[in-house]
Design a protein around this motif. Structure first.
Motif, PDB file in Angstrom:
ATOM      1  N   ALA A 107       0.831  -1.208   0.000  1.00 60.63           N
ATOM      2  CA  ALA A 107       0.000   0.000   0.000  1.00 60.63           C
ATOM      3  C   ALA A 107       0.865   1.258   0.000  1.00 60.63           C
ATOM      4  O   ALA A 107       0.581   2.235  -0.706  1.00 60.63           O
ATOM      5  N   HIS A 108       1.946   1.225   0.776  1.00 60.10           N
ATOM      6  CA  HIS A 108       2.853   2.375   0.814  1.00 60.10           C
ATOM      7  C   HIS A 108       3.519   2.591  -0.543  1.00 60.10           C
ATOM      8  O   HIS A 108       3.695   3.737  -0.981  1.00 60.10           O
ATOM      9  N   SER A 109       3.866   1.512  -1.206  1.00 60.37           N
ATOM     10  CA  SER A 109       4.553   1.628  -2.498  1.00 60.37           C
ATOM     11  C   SER A 109       3.659   2.251  -3.562  1.00 60.37           C
ATOM     12  O   SER A 109       4.156   2.912  -4.476  1.00 60.37           O
ATOM     13  N   ALA A 147      -1.893   1.732   4.226  1.00 62.93           N
ATOM     14  CA  ALA A 147      -0.670   1.246   4.865  1.00 62.93           C
ATOM     15  C   ALA A 147      -0.767   1.390   6.382  1.00 62.93           C
ATOM     16  O   ALA A 147      -0.400   0.476   7.130  1.00 62.93           O
ATOM     17  N   ALA A 148      -1.260   2.542   6.853  1.00 57.88           N
ATOM     18  CA  ALA A 148      -1.396   2.765   8.292  1.00 57.88           C
ATOM     19  C   ALA A 148      -2.398   1.799   8.912  1.00 57.88           C
ATOM     20  O   ALA A 148      -2.188   1.286  10.016  1.00 57.88           O
ATOM     21  N   LYS A 149      -3.488   1.520   8.197  1.00 60.83           N
ATOM     22  CA  LYS A 149      -4.491   0.585   8.698  1.00 60.83           C
ATOM     23  C   LYS A 149      -3.912  -0.813   8.833  1.00 60.83           C
ATOM     24  O   LYS A 149      -4.130  -1.509   9.837  1.00 60.83           O
ATOM     25  N   ALA A 150      -3.145  -1.257   7.832  1.00 59.62           N
ATOM     26  CA  ALA A 150      -2.526  -2.579   7.891  1.00 59.62           C
ATOM     27  C   ALA A 150      -1.529  -2.663   9.040  1.00 59.62           C
ATOM     28  O   ALA A 150      -1.450  -3.683   9.735  1.00 59.62           O
ATOM     29  N   LEU A 151      -0.785  -1.588   9.263  1.00 60.61           N
ATOM     30  CA  LEU A 151       0.187  -1.599  10.358  1.00 60.61           C
ATOM     31  C   LEU A 151      -0.505  -1.596  11.721  1.00 60.61           C
ATOM     32  O   LEU A 151      -0.014  -2.217  12.665  1.00 60.61           O
ATOM     33  N   ALA A 154       8.801  -0.469  13.450  1.00 60.14           N
ATOM     34  CA  ALA A 154       9.943  -0.190  12.570  1.00 60.14           C
ATOM     35  C   ALA A 154       9.469   0.151  11.160  1.00 60.14           C
ATOM     36  O   ALA A 154       9.997   1.067  10.524  1.00 60.14           O
ATOM     37  N   GLN A 155       8.460  -0.605  10.678  1.00 55.86           N
ATOM     38  CA  GLN A 155       7.937  -0.352   9.343  1.00 55.86           C
ATOM     39  C   GLN A 155       7.292   1.032   9.252  1.00 55.86           C
ATOM     40  O   GLN A 155       7.488   1.765   8.274  1.00 55.86           O
ATOM     41  N   ARG A 156       6.561   1.399  10.281  1.00 57.81           N
ATOM     42  CA  ARG A 156       5.901   2.715  10.281  1.00 57.81           C
ATOM     43  C   ARG A 156       6.939   3.836  10.259  1.00 57.81           C
ATOM     44  O   ARG A 156       6.799   4.826   9.521  1.00 57.81           O
TER      45      ARG A 156
END
Length: 419
Positions: free
Chosen positions: A124-126, A133-137, A150-152
Motif C-alpha cells: 500500500a505504501h509503495s 498502509a497505516a491501517k494494515a500496520l 519499525a515499518q511505520r
C-alpha cells in the motif's frame, strides 16, 4: 563400534525379558473389578495388556474423528501460504494492488497474519496509499508490534518526515525496546534532523545486534562520526568526540577532514594541521590534501611550505595542486597560484581548480579569463567538458613533462599513464 553396541543392547534386553518372564510366571498377579454386582477377575499381566490395547483403539478412533477437521485446517494453512507467496511475488513484480488482495486473504490465517499484514502495508505504501498502509500496520501491531513500529518509522523516513519518525522511535529507544532495523531507521532520521547525539547513542546498540555487515556498519559509523564532528557546538565537545573515536576510524580521511575543519573553525589551526599531516605521513590521501587548504587564513606560509614538500610524494595530484593554488591565492601570490592551477586543470578537470583559477585571474585583473574559468567550473559541475581558454597555451600543459617517477605501496615503479 555401533554393531557391538547394538548387539550388547539386544542381549541386555533379552536377559531382562527372560528374568521378567520368569518373575511373572511365578506370580502373574490378581485383579478384581466389581461394579453393580458384576465381578471381573483376571491377572495383572492381562489387565495391563488390555489397558494398552484399549488405549491404542481409543487413540485410533480419536484420530479418525479429528481427521476431517485437521485436513480442513491443513488446507486453510496451505492456501494461506500460497496467498502469501503469490502476494509477495506480485509485490516484487510491482503489481501492488494484486499483492494487497492476495496478502489480505493470507492475513485471515493466524499463522501468517503478522507477516502478511506487514507486506500488505509495504504494498500500500509503495502505491502511495498511506491510509491503507497505516491501517494494515495498526492491525499488524497486535501480532508483530516491534516490526510494525519499525515499518511505520521507515515509511515516515521515506516520505521525508524525519521528525515524525524520530518522535515515534525515541520513547521505545529510551526503554531499549527497538528492533535492529528500527535502530537503523532512528539513526537515519536523527542524521536527517541534525540530531547527532541520538545517532551516536544508537550506534553501539545497533552494533551489538550484528544485523549489518562489517562494511555497512563501518560506513554508517563513519557517517555519524563525520556529522557529529562537523557540528560540534564547542571546542570542548569536539575534543571529547575526537578522544572517543576509535583508532581504526581515526585513520579514515572523511573523519580526519571533519575534525580538522571544525577545529580550524574554533581557531585550533595547529591541531587541525597536525592531524592532517600525521595522516598524510602514514598514507597519501587526495581528500586530506584538499582539506589542508580549508583551515582558514592562519599559518598560510607554513602550510604552503608543507604542501610544496608533498609534491615529491604526489606530483600529479590535482587535489594537492589545487590546495597549493588556493593557499597562494589566499596570500595574493597570483602568478604562483595560476602556475599551480594551470597544472592542476591540465592533469584533470576539476570544478574547484577552475573556480580557484578564476579567482586568481580576477585578483590579477584579468576579468575575461576569470569569467571563462568560472564557466568551465560550472560546466564541470554539470558533468560537461571544460572549454579551452582562447589564446592560453599553458591551459593544457604537457603532463608527461611534469611526471616524475611514481611508486606503488610496495615501492615498485609505475609506468606513466598515456591516456
Amino acid at each position: 563400534m555401533r554393531i557391538w553396541v547394538t548387539v550388547l543392547l539386544v542381549l541386555a534386553v533379552a536377559v531382562a525379558a527372560a528374568f521378567g518372564w520368569q518373575w511373572v510366571v511365578e506370580d502373574p498377579g490378581y485383579v478384581l473389578v466389581r461394579l453393580r454386582g458384576t465381578s471381573i477377575e483376571t491377572t495383572l499381566v492381562f489387565s495391563v495388556v488390555a489397558l494398552l490395547l484399549a488405549w491404542a483403539i481409543f487413540s485410533l478412533l480419536w484420530r479418525m474423528l479429528r481427521w476431517p477437521a485437521r485436513a480442513w485446517i491443513r488446507s486453510q494453512r496451505k492456501r494461506a501460504r500460497e496467498n502469501l507467496a503469490n502476494g509477495l511475488t506480485a509485490f516484487a513484480e510491482g503489481r501492488y494492488l494484486l499483492a494487497e488482495r492476495q496478502l489480505a486473504k493470507a492475513a485471515r490465517q493466524p499463522a501468517v497474519r503478522g507477516p502478511a499484514l506487514l507486506a500488505m502495508a509495504r504494498a500500500a505504501h509503495s502505491r502511495g496509499d498511506d491510509v491503507a498502509a497505516a491501517k494494515a500496520l495498526d492491525e499488524a501491531a497486535s501480532d508483530v508490534e516491534a516490526a510494525a513500529l519499525a515499518q511505520r518509522a521507515r515509511f515516515l523516513n521515506e516520505r521525508s518526515r524525519h521528525a515524525d519518525a524520530l518522535a515515534l522511535l525515541k520513547p521505545k529507544a529510551a526503554l531499549g525496546k527497538l528492533s535492529p532495523v528500527a535502530w537503523q531507521v532512528l539513526i537515519e532520521a536523527a542524521l536527517a534532523q541534525n540530531d547527532e547525539q541520538s545517532a551516536l547513542d544508537a550506534l553501539p546498540v545497533l552494533a551489538r545486534t550484528q544485523s549489518l555487515s562489517a562494511t555497512t556498519m563501518s560506513a554508517l559509523e563513519t557517517r555519524v562520526l563525520v556529522a557529529a564532528l562537523a557540528s560540534a557546538p564547542s571546542q570542548a565537545r569536539l575534543n571529547s568526540l575526537w578522544s572517543s573515536v576509535s583508532r581504526q576510524h581515526r585513520k579514515q580521511a572523511e573523519i580526519i577532514v571533519a575534525f580538522a575543519r571544525r577545529a580550524a573553525h574554533f581557531g585550533q589551526t595547529l591541531a587541525a594541521m597536525d592531524e592532517i599531516e600525521s595522516a598524510l605521513r602514514r598514507e597519501w590521501s587526495d581528500a586530506l590534501a584538499l582539506a589542508y587548504s580549508d583551515l582558514g587564513p592562519a599559518e598560510l606560509a607554513v602550510r604552503t611550505k608543507h604542501a610544496e614538500a608533498w609534491l615529491s610524494i604526489a606530483p600529479n595530484s590535482t587535489s594537492l595542486l589545487t590546495t597549493l593554488g588556493r593557499l597562494c591565492r589566499d596570500q595574493k601570490l597570483w602568478g604562483k597560484a595560476i602556475q599551480y592551477l594551470d597544472r592542476a586543470v591540465g592533469i584533470t578537470d576539476s570544478p574547484i581548480a577552475w573556480e580557484t583559477l578564476g579567482d586568481c585571474h580576477a585578483g590579477a585583473g584579468d576579468e575575461a579569463l576569470a569569467n571563462r574559468c568560472y564557466r568551465n567550473a560550472l560546466l564541470n559541475r554539470r558533468g560537461q567538458a571544460a572549454i579551452p581558454l582562447d589564446g592560453r597555451a599553458s591551459t593544457r600543459v604537457d603532463t608527461q613533462a611534469l611526471v616524475v617517477e611514481e611508486r606503488d605501496a610496495h615501492g615498485v615503479p609505475r609506468l606513466p599513464r598515456t591516456g
